[in-house]
Design an enzyme around this catalytic site. Structure first.
Site, PDB file in Angstrom:
ATOM      1  N   LYS A  10     -27.783 -73.895  -5.732  1.00 27.38           N
ATOM      2  CA  LYS A  10     -26.777 -73.782  -4.684  1.00 27.38           C
ATOM      3  C   LYS A  10     -27.211 -72.734  -3.639  1.00 27.38           C
ATOM      4  O   LYS A  10     -28.174 -71.986  -3.863  1.00 27.38           O
ATOM      5  CB  LYS A  10     -25.435 -73.433  -5.337  1.00 27.38           C
ATOM      6  CG  LYS A  10     -24.933 -74.540  -6.282  1.00 27.38           C
ATOM      7  CD  LYS A  10     -23.636 -74.137  -6.988  1.00 27.38           C
ATOM      8  CE  LYS A  10     -23.122 -75.256  -7.886  1.00 27.38           C
ATOM      9  NZ  LYS A  10     -21.874 -74.866  -8.600  1.00 27.38           N
ATOM     10  N   TYR A  50     -18.767 -83.758  -5.009  1.00 27.72           N
ATOM     11  CA  TYR A  50     -17.737 -83.085  -5.793  1.00 27.72           C
ATOM     12  C   TYR A  50     -16.393 -83.814  -5.752  1.00 27.72           C
ATOM     13  O   TYR A  50     -15.343 -83.197  -5.996  1.00 27.72           O
ATOM     14  CB  TYR A  50     -17.579 -81.635  -5.314  1.00 27.72           C
ATOM     15  CG  TYR A  50     -18.659 -80.708  -5.845  1.00 27.72           C
ATOM     16  CD1 TYR A  50     -18.839 -80.521  -7.216  1.00 27.72           C
ATOM     17  CD2 TYR A  50     -19.495 -80.008  -4.977  1.00 27.72           C
ATOM     18  CE1 TYR A  50     -19.823 -79.676  -7.706  1.00 27.72           C
ATOM     19  CE2 TYR A  50     -20.486 -79.151  -5.474  1.00 27.72           C
ATOM     20  CZ  TYR A  50     -20.637 -78.997  -6.832  1.00 27.72           C
ATOM     21  OH  TYR A  50     -21.609 -78.147  -7.325  1.00 27.72           O
ATOM     22  N   PHE A  58      -9.551 -75.062  -5.744  1.00 28.19           N
ATOM     23  CA  PHE A  58     -10.781 -74.440  -5.249  1.00 28.19           C
ATOM     24  C   PHE A  58     -11.648 -75.390  -4.420  1.00 28.19           C
ATOM     25  O   PHE A  58     -12.732 -75.011  -3.969  1.00 28.19           O
ATOM     26  CB  PHE A  58     -11.601 -73.865  -6.424  1.00 28.19           C
ATOM     27  CG  PHE A  58     -12.007 -74.902  -7.455  1.00 28.19           C
ATOM     28  CD1 PHE A  58     -13.087 -75.752  -7.267  1.00 28.19           C
ATOM     29  CD2 PHE A  58     -11.288 -75.019  -8.649  1.00 28.19           C
ATOM     30  CE1 PHE A  58     -13.465 -76.689  -8.224  1.00 28.19           C
ATOM     31  CE2 PHE A  58     -11.650 -75.968  -9.613  1.00 28.19           C
ATOM     32  CZ  PHE A  58     -12.740 -76.807  -9.390  1.00 28.19           C
ATOM     33  N   ARG A  86     -27.940 -78.816 -19.200  1.00 22.07           N
ATOM     34  CA  ARG A  86     -26.601 -78.186 -19.217  1.00 22.07           C
ATOM     35  C   ARG A  86     -26.616 -76.932 -20.103  1.00 22.07           C
ATOM     36  O   ARG A  86     -26.008 -75.930 -19.773  1.00 22.07           O
ATOM     37  CB  ARG A  86     -25.536 -79.175 -19.713  1.00 22.07           C
ATOM     38  CG  ARG A  86     -25.185 -80.295 -18.745  1.00 22.07           C
ATOM     39  CD  ARG A  86     -24.387 -79.845 -17.544  1.00 22.07           C
ATOM     40  NE  ARG A  86     -23.022 -79.473 -17.867  1.00 22.07           N
ATOM     41  CZ  ARG A  86     -22.065 -79.277 -16.950  1.00 22.07           C
ATOM     42  NH1 ARG A  86     -22.325 -79.420 -15.648  1.00 22.07           N
ATOM     43  NH2 ARG A  86     -20.859 -78.927 -17.300  1.00 22.07           N
ATOM     44  N   THR A  92     -19.665 -72.821 -16.926  1.00 19.25           N
ATOM     45  CA  THR A  92     -19.287 -72.805 -15.504  1.00 19.25           C
ATOM     46  C   THR A  92     -18.973 -71.389 -15.023  1.00 19.25           C
ATOM     47  O   THR A  92     -19.357 -71.004 -13.917  1.00 19.25           O
ATOM     48  CB  THR A  92     -18.056 -73.720 -15.301  1.00 19.25           C
ATOM     49  OG1 THR A  92     -18.379 -75.018 -15.803  1.00 19.25           O
ATOM     50  CG2 THR A  92     -17.686 -73.831 -13.824  1.00 19.25           C
ATOM     51  N   ARG A 103     -26.983 -69.218 -15.598  1.00 19.40           N
ATOM     52  CA  ARG A 103     -25.770 -68.579 -15.067  1.00 19.40           C
ATOM     53  C   ARG A 103     -25.489 -67.263 -15.784  1.00 19.40           C
ATOM     54  O   ARG A 103     -25.034 -66.297 -15.176  1.00 19.40           O
ATOM     55  CB  ARG A 103     -24.578 -69.525 -15.198  1.00 19.40           C
ATOM     56  CG  ARG A 103     -24.605 -70.675 -14.176  1.00 19.40           C
ATOM     57  CD  ARG A 103     -23.575 -71.734 -14.520  1.00 19.40           C
ATOM     58  NE  ARG A 103     -23.425 -72.752 -13.492  1.00 19.40           N
ATOM     59  CZ  ARG A 103     -22.780 -73.908 -13.694  1.00 19.40           C
ATOM     60  NH1 ARG A 103     -22.261 -74.185 -14.885  1.00 19.40           N
ATOM     61  NH2 ARG A 103     -22.689 -74.788 -12.718  1.00 19.40           N
ATOM     62  N   ASN A 113     -21.799 -69.626  -8.784  1.00 18.50           N
ATOM     63  CA  ASN A 113     -22.509 -69.781 -10.066  1.00 18.50           C
ATOM     64  C   ASN A 113     -23.888 -70.414  -9.941  1.00 18.50           C
ATOM     65  O   ASN A 113     -24.451 -70.921 -10.888  1.00 18.50           O
ATOM     66  CB  ASN A 113     -21.623 -70.490 -11.098  1.00 18.50           C
ATOM     67  CG  ASN A 113     -21.258 -71.902 -10.693  1.00 18.50           C
ATOM     68  OD1 ASN A 113     -21.670 -72.378  -9.633  1.00 18.50           O
ATOM     69  ND2 ASN A 113     -20.500 -72.586 -11.534  1.00 18.50           N
TER      70      ASN A 113
HETATM   71  P1  IDP Z   1     -19.881 -77.350 -13.626  1.00 17.07           P
HETATM   72  O1  IDP Z   1     -20.623 -77.014 -12.361  1.00 17.07           O
HETATM   73  O2  IDP Z   1     -20.207 -76.385 -14.721  1.00 17.07           O
HETATM   74  O3  IDP Z   1     -20.036 -78.792 -14.047  1.00 17.07           O
HETATM   75  P2  IDP Z   1     -17.182 -78.067 -12.757  1.00 17.07           P
HETATM   76  O4  IDP Z   1     -15.936 -77.806 -13.530  1.00 17.07           O
HETATM   77  O5  IDP Z   1     -17.658 -79.473 -12.623  1.00 17.07           O
HETATM   78  O6  IDP Z   1     -18.323 -77.110 -13.345  1.00 17.07           O
HETATM   79  O7  IDP Z   1     -16.940 -77.459 -11.306  1.00 17.07           O
HETATM   80  C1  IDP Z   1     -17.842 -77.736 -10.253  1.00 17.07           C
HETATM   81  C2  IDP Z   1     -18.087 -76.465  -9.475  1.00 17.07           C
HETATM   82  O8  IDP Z   1     -16.873 -76.084  -8.824  1.00 17.07           O
HETATM   83  C3  IDP Z   1     -18.478 -75.256 -10.311  1.00 17.07           C
HETATM   84  O9  IDP Z   1     -19.848 -75.225 -10.638  1.00 17.07           O
HETATM   85  C4  IDP Z   1     -18.076 -74.123  -9.391  1.00 17.07           C
HETATM   86  O10 IDP Z   1     -19.039 -73.944  -8.346  1.00 17.07           O
HETATM   87  C5  IDP Z   1     -16.804 -74.665  -8.765  1.00 17.07           C
HETATM   88  N1  IDP Z   1     -15.608 -74.220  -9.506  1.00 17.07           N
HETATM   89  C6  IDP Z   1     -15.115 -74.726 -10.659  1.00 17.07           C
HETATM   90  N2  IDP Z   1     -14.003 -74.069 -11.057  1.00 17.07           N
HETATM   91  C7  IDP Z   1     -13.780 -73.143 -10.103  1.00 17.07           C
HETATM   92  C8  IDP Z   1     -12.778 -72.131  -9.935  1.00 17.07           C
HETATM   93  O11 IDP Z   1     -11.859 -71.972 -10.748  1.00 17.07           O
HETATM   94  N3  IDP Z   1     -12.882 -71.338  -8.820  1.00 17.07           N
HETATM   95  C9  IDP Z   1     -13.881 -71.490  -7.899  1.00 17.07           C
HETATM   96  N4  IDP Z   1     -14.839 -72.422  -8.020  1.00 17.07           N
HETATM   97  C10 IDP Z   1     -14.798 -73.229  -9.101  1.00 17.07           C
HETATM   98 MG    MG Z   2     -19.321 -80.562 -13.182  1.00 27.79          MG
END
Ligand code: IDP
Ligand code: MG
Length: 150
Positions: A10, A50, A58, A86, A92, A103, A113
């Protein structure tokens, strides 16, 4: 089973000059890089990628983050690559991610992240097709595979 996964550093990973270090994590594990592209992701592409999070609170800040500066899109191949990557990437929320994961070692905040990785064969296929043309993915024999795999 040999799989391909979509992985993306990212904008914060690029800005923090972590591309080389993070790429090394995948290479040192024994995975094979089959496509790499530094690209400025536009709003449409970010929203499609996304899409499953469109209703989340968010979502707006996520799209702003992902479009803020270039990202490094990749396709990475190997035995069980999707779940293996993963695990390498970690949880996450970087504060919950195990140390030793990308991470866990390099990030502090869910909203920063540093890396994305496909979470299933279906999302890997969808995401690879979203970011890459077929002719951008290299199909090649990597010579040390005979040392990596039995
Ligand atoms: P992942 O990237 O581990 O698969 P997902 O739940 O699919 O996680 O979420 C996608 C992305 O959205 C995350 O990597 C992060 O950048 C962002 N994200 C997820 N949850 C939050 C949050 O609670 N606050 C801010 N950003 C979030
Ligand atoms: Mg995801």
């Amino acid at each position: 089973m040999i799989q391909k996964s979509f992985v993306m550093m990212k904008p914060d990973a690029v800005q923090r000059r972590l591309m080389g270090k993070i790429l090394s994590c995948f290479e040192e594990k024994g995975l094979q890089i089959v496509a790499v592209k530094l690209m400025q992701i536009n709003e449409d592409l970010a929203k499609t990628h996304y899409g499953e999070h469109a209703d989340k609170p968010f979502f707006g800040s996520l799209i702003e983050y992902i479009t803020s500066s270039p990202s490094l899109a990749m396709v990475i191949e190997g035995e069980e690559a999707i779940s293996t990557i993963r695990k390498l990437v970690g949880a996450t929320n970087p504060l919950e991610a195990d140390l030793g994961t990308i991470r866990g070692d390099f990030a502090m905040d869910t909203g920063r992240n540093i890396i994305h990785a496909s979470d299933s064969p279906d999302s890997a296929e969808r995401e690879i097709n979203l970011f890459f043309n077929e002719d951008e993915i290299c199909d090649y024999e990597i010579v040390d595979n005979k040392l990596i795999y039995e």
